[in-house]
Design an enzyme around this catalytic site. Sequence first.
Site, PDB file in Angstrom:
ATOM      1  N   ASP A   8      47.383  19.052  38.886  1.00 45.86           N
ATOM      2  CA  ASP A   8      46.212  19.938  38.793  1.00 45.86           C
ATOM      3  C   ASP A   8      45.543  20.035  40.170  1.00 45.86           C
ATOM      4  OD1 ASP A   8      45.376  17.255  38.761  1.00 45.86           O
ATOM      5  OD2 ASP A   8      43.628  17.648  37.504  1.00 45.86           O
ATOM      6  N   HIS A 236      43.981   8.474  44.696  1.00 42.80           N
ATOM      7  CA  HIS A 236      44.497   8.234  43.341  1.00 42.80           C
ATOM      8  C   HIS A 236      45.936   8.727  43.174  1.00 42.80           C
ATOM      9  CE1 HIS A 236      40.415   7.226  42.143  1.00 42.80           C
ATOM     10  NE2 HIS A 236      39.983   8.374  42.645  1.00 42.80           N
TER      11      HIS A 236
HETATM   12  C1  BDR Z   1      42.337  11.661  38.875  1.00 44.52           C
HETATM   13  O1  BDR Z   1      41.446  12.704  38.451  1.00 44.52           O
HETATM   14  C2  BDR Z   1      41.517  13.801  39.338  1.00 44.52           C
HETATM   15  O2  BDR Z   1      40.231  14.152  39.769  1.00 44.52           O
HETATM   16  C3  BDR Z   1      42.355  13.378  40.497  1.00 44.52           C
HETATM   17  O3  BDR Z   1      43.145  14.444  41.003  1.00 44.52           O
HETATM   18  C4  BDR Z   1      43.209  12.277  39.952  1.00 44.52           C
HETATM   19  O4  BDR Z   1      44.393  12.785  39.367  1.00 44.52           O
HETATM   20  C5  BDR Z   1      41.527  10.464  39.318  1.00 44.52           C
HETATM   21  O5  BDR Z   1      40.770   9.962  38.269  1.00 44.52           O
HETATM   22 CA    CA Z   2      45.190  15.032  39.876  1.00 41.38          CA
END
Ligand code: BDR
Ligand code: CA
Length: 300
Positions: A8, A236
Amino acid sequence: MKLIIDTDPGVDDAMALFWAHAAPEIDLIGLTTVFGNVRVDQATRNALVLCDVMGLDIPVAEGAGQPLVLPPFPPSAYVHGDEGFGDMPAMTPTRAKDPRDAVTYLTETVCAHPGEIVVAPIGPLTNIAAAIQADPEFAGNVKQIVIMGGGLKGGNITPHAEANFYHDPHAAHFVMTCGAPIIMVGLDITEEVTCVPADFAAMAAASPKHGQMLQDMSHFYLRFYAEYGLEGCGLHDPAAIIAITHPELFEMKRTGVSVVCEGDEIGRSVPSDEPTVDVAVGGDAAAIKALFMDRIGTLP
Ligand code: BDR
Ligand code: CA
Protein backbone atom coordinates in the site's frame (compact mmCIF):
# COMPACT_ATOMS: atom_id res chain seq x y z
CA MET A 1 14.27 -16.39 -4.67
CA LYS A 2 11.06 -15.26 -6.35
CA LEU A 3 9.16 -12.59 -4.40
CA ILE A 4 5.72 -10.97 -4.75
CA ILE A 5 5.15 -7.93 -2.52
CA ASP A 6 1.59 -7.01 -1.54
CA THR A 7 1.76 -3.30 -0.77
CA ASP A 8 0.00 0.00 0.00
CA PRO A 9 2.70 2.52 -1.00
CA GLY A 10 3.31 4.42 1.37
CA VAL A 11 6.71 5.89 2.30
CA ASP A 12 8.16 2.81 4.01
CA ASP A 13 6.62 0.60 1.30
CA ALA A 14 8.70 2.53 -1.25
CA MET A 15 11.78 1.90 0.90
CA ALA A 16 10.93 -1.82 1.00
CA LEU A 17 10.43 -2.08 -2.78
CA PHE A 18 13.68 -0.26 -3.54
CA TRP A 19 15.56 -2.51 -1.10
CA ALA A 20 14.06 -5.66 -2.64
CA HIS A 21 15.11 -4.37 -6.06
CA ALA A 22 18.67 -3.81 -4.79
CA ALA A 23 18.93 -7.25 -3.14
CA PRO A 24 20.88 -9.77 -5.25
CA GLU A 25 19.11 -12.63 -3.44
CA ILE A 26 15.66 -11.42 -4.59
CA ASP A 27 13.91 -11.76 -7.94
CA LEU A 28 11.00 -9.34 -7.56
CA ILE A 29 8.45 -10.85 -9.96
CA GLY A 30 5.30 -8.88 -9.22
CA LEU A 31 3.36 -6.52 -6.99
CA THR A 32 -0.19 -6.58 -5.73
CA THR A 33 -1.85 -3.56 -4.17
CA VAL A 34 -4.22 -2.97 -1.29
CA PHE A 35 -5.88 -0.05 0.51
CA GLY A 36 -4.23 1.19 3.71
CA ASN A 37 -1.81 4.10 3.66
CA VAL A 38 -3.68 5.33 0.57
CA ARG A 39 -6.78 4.30 -1.44
CA VAL A 40 -6.19 1.21 -3.55
CA ASP A 41 -6.24 3.17 -6.84
CA GLN A 42 -3.51 5.43 -5.41
CA ALA A 43 -1.60 2.35 -4.20
CA THR A 44 -1.69 0.87 -7.71
CA ARG A 45 -0.59 4.15 -9.29
CA ASN A 46 2.22 4.55 -6.76
CA ALA A 47 3.39 0.95 -7.26
CA LEU A 48 3.54 1.55 -11.02
CA VAL A 49 5.47 4.81 -10.45
CA LEU A 50 8.00 2.94 -8.28
CA CYS A 51 8.38 0.31 -11.04
CA ASP A 52 9.12 3.13 -13.49
CA VAL A 53 11.78 4.51 -11.16
CA MET A 54 13.33 1.04 -10.72
CA GLY A 55 13.07 0.29 -14.46
CA LEU A 56 11.11 -2.89 -13.63
CA ASP A 57 8.51 -4.16 -16.10
CA ILE A 58 6.64 -6.51 -13.76
CA PRO A 59 2.89 -7.07 -13.22
CA VAL A 60 1.12 -4.74 -10.77
CA ALA A 61 -2.25 -6.30 -9.96
CA GLU A 62 -4.82 -4.25 -8.05
CA GLY A 63 -6.48 -5.75 -5.00
CA ALA A 64 -8.90 -4.89 -2.23
CA GLY A 65 -10.22 -1.39 -1.63
CA GLN A 66 -11.65 -2.20 1.78
CA PRO A 67 -11.41 -4.81 4.55
CA LEU A 68 -13.07 -8.24 4.39
CA VAL A 69 -15.69 -7.48 7.05
CA LEU A 70 -15.23 -3.97 8.47
CA PRO A 71 -16.46 -0.88 6.61
CA PRO A 72 -13.88 1.10 4.56
CA PHE A 73 -11.18 3.12 6.36
CA PRO A 74 -10.00 6.58 5.29
CA PRO A 75 -6.36 6.48 4.09
CA SER A 76 -3.54 7.23 6.59
CA ALA A 77 -2.75 10.59 4.94
CA TYR A 78 -1.53 12.00 8.27
CA VAL A 79 1.38 9.49 8.18
CA HIS A 80 2.14 9.13 4.45
CA GLY A 81 0.74 12.31 2.86
CA ASP A 82 -2.28 12.88 0.63
CA GLU A 83 -0.85 10.91 -2.30
CA GLY A 84 1.23 8.40 -0.31
CA PHE A 85 4.74 9.73 -0.82
CA GLY A 86 4.82 12.47 1.80
CA ASP A 87 4.88 15.97 0.30
CA MET A 88 5.52 14.68 -3.22
CA PRO A 89 2.72 15.39 -5.71
CA ALA A 90 0.96 12.56 -7.52
CA MET A 91 2.96 11.19 -10.45
CA THR A 92 1.65 9.51 -13.60
CA PRO A 93 3.07 6.07 -14.37
CA THR A 94 4.03 5.05 -17.91
CA ARG A 95 2.48 1.56 -17.68
CA ALA A 96 -1.01 0.28 -16.91
CA LYS A 97 -1.94 -2.14 -14.14
CA ASP A 98 -2.21 -5.86 -14.88
CA PRO A 99 -5.62 -6.91 -16.25
CA ARG A 100 -5.90 -9.53 -13.49
CA ASP A 101 -7.03 -8.63 -9.98
CA ALA A 102 -4.63 -9.29 -7.10
CA VAL A 103 -6.25 -12.55 -6.00
CA THR A 104 -6.18 -13.97 -9.54
CA TYR A 105 -2.57 -12.90 -10.04
CA LEU A 106 -1.49 -14.32 -6.66
CA THR A 107 -3.27 -17.67 -7.02
CA GLU A 108 -2.26 -18.22 -10.67
CA THR A 109 1.38 -17.29 -10.09
CA VAL A 110 1.86 -19.27 -6.88
CA CYS A 111 0.08 -22.29 -8.43
CA ALA A 112 2.42 -22.15 -11.45
CA HIS A 113 5.54 -22.26 -9.18
CA PRO A 114 4.64 -24.49 -6.21
CA GLY A 115 7.05 -24.12 -3.28
CA GLU A 116 9.06 -21.39 -5.00
CA ILE A 117 7.43 -18.05 -4.28
CA VAL A 118 7.71 -15.94 -1.14
CA VAL A 119 4.78 -13.54 -0.68
CA ALA A 120 5.43 -10.47 1.47
CA PRO A 121 2.33 -8.53 2.55
CA ILE A 122 3.36 -5.10 3.85
CA GLY A 123 -0.17 -3.66 4.04
CA PRO A 124 -3.50 -4.94 5.38
CA LEU A 125 -3.83 -8.71 4.81
CA THR A 126 -7.07 -8.57 2.83
CA ASN A 127 -5.66 -9.83 -0.50
CA ILE A 128 -3.73 -12.66 1.12
CA ALA A 129 -6.76 -13.89 3.09
CA ALA A 130 -8.86 -13.69 -0.08
CA ALA A 131 -6.25 -15.66 -2.07
CA ILE A 132 -6.14 -18.40 0.59
CA GLN A 133 -9.94 -18.53 0.57
CA ALA A 134 -10.12 -18.59 -3.25
CA ASP A 135 -7.53 -21.35 -3.72
CA PRO A 136 -7.34 -24.13 -1.10
CA GLU A 137 -3.87 -25.03 -2.46
CA PHE A 138 -2.44 -21.51 -2.03
CA ALA A 139 -1.28 -21.85 1.59
CA GLY A 140 0.45 -25.15 0.74
CA ASN A 141 2.02 -23.93 -2.51
CA VAL A 142 3.48 -20.71 -1.21
CA LYS A 143 7.12 -21.01 -0.06
CA GLN A 144 6.67 -18.55 2.79
CA ILE A 145 4.47 -15.62 3.76
CA VAL A 146 6.56 -12.90 5.40
CA ILE A 147 4.28 -10.30 6.97
CA MET A 148 4.92 -6.76 8.17
CA GLY A 149 2.23 -6.54 10.78
CA GLY A 150 1.26 -6.94 14.39
CA GLY A 151 3.43 -6.77 17.46
CA LEU A 152 3.32 -8.73 20.71
CA LYS A 153 4.26 -5.75 22.91
CA GLY A 154 1.72 -3.23 21.68
CA GLY A 155 0.45 -1.11 18.82
CA ASN A 156 1.09 2.05 16.86
CA ILE A 157 -2.31 3.07 15.48
CA THR A 158 -3.91 2.27 18.87
CA PRO A 159 -2.20 1.26 22.10
CA HIS A 160 -3.02 -2.35 21.19
CA ALA A 161 -2.97 -2.60 17.41
CA GLU A 162 -0.41 -2.25 14.63
CA ALA A 163 -1.85 -0.43 11.59
CA ASN A 164 -1.84 -3.29 9.05
CA PHE A 165 -3.59 -5.67 11.45
CA TYR A 166 -5.97 -2.91 12.62
CA HIS A 167 -7.07 -2.12 9.06
CA ASP A 168 -8.26 -5.69 8.49
CA PRO A 169 -8.23 -7.72 11.71
CA HIS A 170 -10.43 -10.48 10.26
CA ALA A 171 -8.01 -10.98 7.36
CA ALA A 172 -5.01 -10.82 9.72
CA HIS A 173 -6.53 -13.43 12.05
CA PHE A 174 -7.42 -15.69 9.13
CA VAL A 175 -3.91 -15.53 7.64
CA MET A 176 -2.08 -15.88 10.97
CA THR A 177 -4.05 -19.04 11.80
CA CYS A 178 -4.20 -20.63 8.32
CA GLY A 179 -1.27 -22.99 8.87
CA ALA A 180 0.93 -21.62 6.06
CA PRO A 181 4.66 -21.10 6.74
CA ILE A 182 4.61 -17.57 8.15
CA ILE A 183 7.14 -15.11 9.51
CA MET A 184 5.57 -12.16 11.33
CA VAL A 185 7.81 -9.09 11.42
CA GLY A 186 5.98 -6.68 13.68
CA LEU A 187 6.55 -3.60 15.76
CA ASP A 188 8.64 -5.53 18.32
CA ILE A 189 11.56 -5.12 15.90
CA THR A 190 10.43 -2.66 13.19
CA GLU A 191 10.07 0.24 15.63
CA GLU A 192 13.67 -0.31 16.72
CA VAL A 193 15.04 0.14 13.17
CA THR A 194 14.94 3.87 12.48
CA CYS A 195 16.44 6.40 10.10
CA VAL A 196 17.06 10.07 10.95
CA PRO A 197 17.27 12.98 8.46
CA ALA A 198 21.06 12.60 8.09
CA ASP A 199 20.56 8.95 7.04
CA PHE A 200 18.26 10.01 4.20
CA ALA A 201 20.76 12.68 3.17
CA ALA A 202 23.46 10.00 3.02
CA MET A 203 21.26 7.72 0.90
CA ALA A 204 20.43 10.61 -1.46
CA ALA A 205 24.14 11.38 -1.86
CA ALA A 206 24.98 7.74 -2.61
CA SER A 207 21.96 7.08 -4.83
CA PRO A 208 20.86 10.21 -6.77
CA LYS A 209 17.69 8.64 -8.18
CA HIS A 210 16.33 6.10 -5.68
CA GLY A 211 17.94 7.49 -2.53
CA GLN A 212 16.99 11.05 -3.48
CA MET A 213 13.37 10.00 -3.97
CA LEU A 214 13.34 8.35 -0.53
CA GLN A 215 14.78 11.54 0.98
CA ASP A 216 12.16 13.65 -0.82
CA MET A 217 9.31 11.55 0.60
CA SER A 218 10.90 11.19 4.05
CA HIS A 219 10.36 14.79 5.22
CA PHE A 220 6.61 14.39 5.82
CA TYR A 221 7.04 10.92 7.37
CA LEU A 222 9.76 12.23 9.71
CA ARG A 223 7.51 15.14 10.75
CA PHE A 224 4.83 12.59 11.78
CA TYR A 225 7.34 10.80 14.01
CA ALA A 226 8.62 14.13 15.35
CA GLU A 227 5.12 14.86 16.67
CA TYR A 228 5.74 11.98 19.08
CA GLY A 229 9.16 13.35 20.05
CA LEU A 230 11.03 10.84 17.85
CA GLU A 231 13.97 11.97 15.72
CA GLY A 232 13.88 8.93 13.42
CA CYS A 233 11.16 7.11 11.49
CA GLY A 234 10.46 3.37 11.59
CA LEU A 235 11.69 1.15 8.75
CA HIS A 236 8.68 -1.15 9.16
CA ASP A 237 8.24 -2.55 5.67
CA PRO A 238 11.95 -2.77 4.75
CA ALA A 239 12.61 -4.75 7.94
CA ALA A 240 10.14 -7.43 6.79
CA ILE A 241 11.85 -7.76 3.41
CA ILE A 242 15.27 -7.91 5.08
CA ALA A 243 13.98 -10.75 7.31
CA ILE A 244 13.49 -12.84 4.14
CA THR A 245 17.10 -12.62 3.07
CA HIS A 246 18.83 -12.15 6.44
CA PRO A 247 16.81 -14.05 9.09
CA GLU A 248 19.99 -14.35 11.20
CA LEU A 249 19.66 -10.64 12.04
CA PHE A 250 16.32 -11.31 13.79
CA GLU A 251 15.45 -13.02 17.05
CA MET A 252 12.56 -15.35 16.28
CA LYS A 253 10.05 -16.88 18.67
CA ARG A 254 7.81 -19.77 17.63
CA THR A 255 4.25 -19.24 18.82
CA GLY A 256 0.70 -19.16 17.59
CA VAL A 257 -0.75 -15.68 17.02
CA SER A 258 -4.42 -14.79 16.92
CA VAL A 259 -5.81 -11.32 16.22
CA VAL A 260 -8.58 -9.61 18.21
CA CYS A 261 -11.49 -8.91 15.84
CA GLU A 262 -13.81 -6.80 18.02
CA GLY A 263 -13.92 -4.49 21.02
CA ASP A 264 -11.45 -1.98 22.42
CA GLU A 265 -8.43 -4.12 21.58
CA ILE A 266 -9.42 -4.77 17.96
CA GLY A 267 -6.35 -5.52 15.81
CA ARG A 268 -4.22 -6.68 18.74
CA SER A 269 -1.90 -9.68 18.17
CA VAL A 270 -2.24 -12.22 20.97
CA PRO A 271 0.07 -15.22 21.51
CA SER A 272 -1.77 -18.53 21.23
CA ASP A 273 -1.03 -22.23 20.69
CA GLU A 274 -1.40 -23.87 17.27
CA PRO A 275 -0.72 -23.29 14.45
CA THR A 276 2.66 -21.77 15.15
CA VAL A 277 4.45 -19.09 13.15
CA ASP A 278 7.84 -17.42 13.54
CA VAL A 279 7.52 -14.03 15.21
CA ALA A 280 10.41 -11.56 15.13
CA VAL A 281 10.53 -10.43 18.76
CA GLY A 282 13.83 -8.59 18.46
CA GLY A 283 16.99 -8.40 16.43
CA ASP A 284 20.15 -6.49 15.62
CA ALA A 285 18.51 -3.16 14.74
CA ALA A 286 21.83 -1.46 13.92
CA ALA A 287 22.83 -4.22 11.49
CA ILE A 288 19.39 -4.21 9.82
CA LYS A 289 19.59 -0.44 9.36
CA ALA A 290 23.15 -0.62 8.00
CA LEU A 291 22.12 -3.31 5.51
CA PHE A 292 19.17 -1.18 4.43
CA MET A 293 21.29 1.92 3.86
CA ASP A 294 24.21 0.12 2.23
CA ARG A 295 22.04 -1.58 -0.35
CA ILE A 296 19.96 1.53 -1.15
CA GLY A 297 23.35 3.16 -1.74
CA THR A 298 24.14 0.64 -4.51
CA LEU A 299 21.14 1.81 -6.57
CA PRO A 300 21.55 4.55 -9.19
C1 BDR B 1 2.71 -0.41 8.72
O1 BDR B 1 1.60 0.47 8.51
C2 BDR B 1 1.85 1.32 7.41
O2 BDR B 1 1.64 2.66 7.77
C3 BDR B 1 3.27 1.11 6.99
O3 BDR B 1 3.44 1.21 5.59
C4 BDR B 1 3.59 -0.27 7.49
O4 BDR B 1 3.24 -1.25 6.54
C5 BDR B 1 3.39 -0.06 10.03
O5 BDR B 1 2.52 -0.23 11.09
CA1 CA C 1 2.86 -0.68 4.20
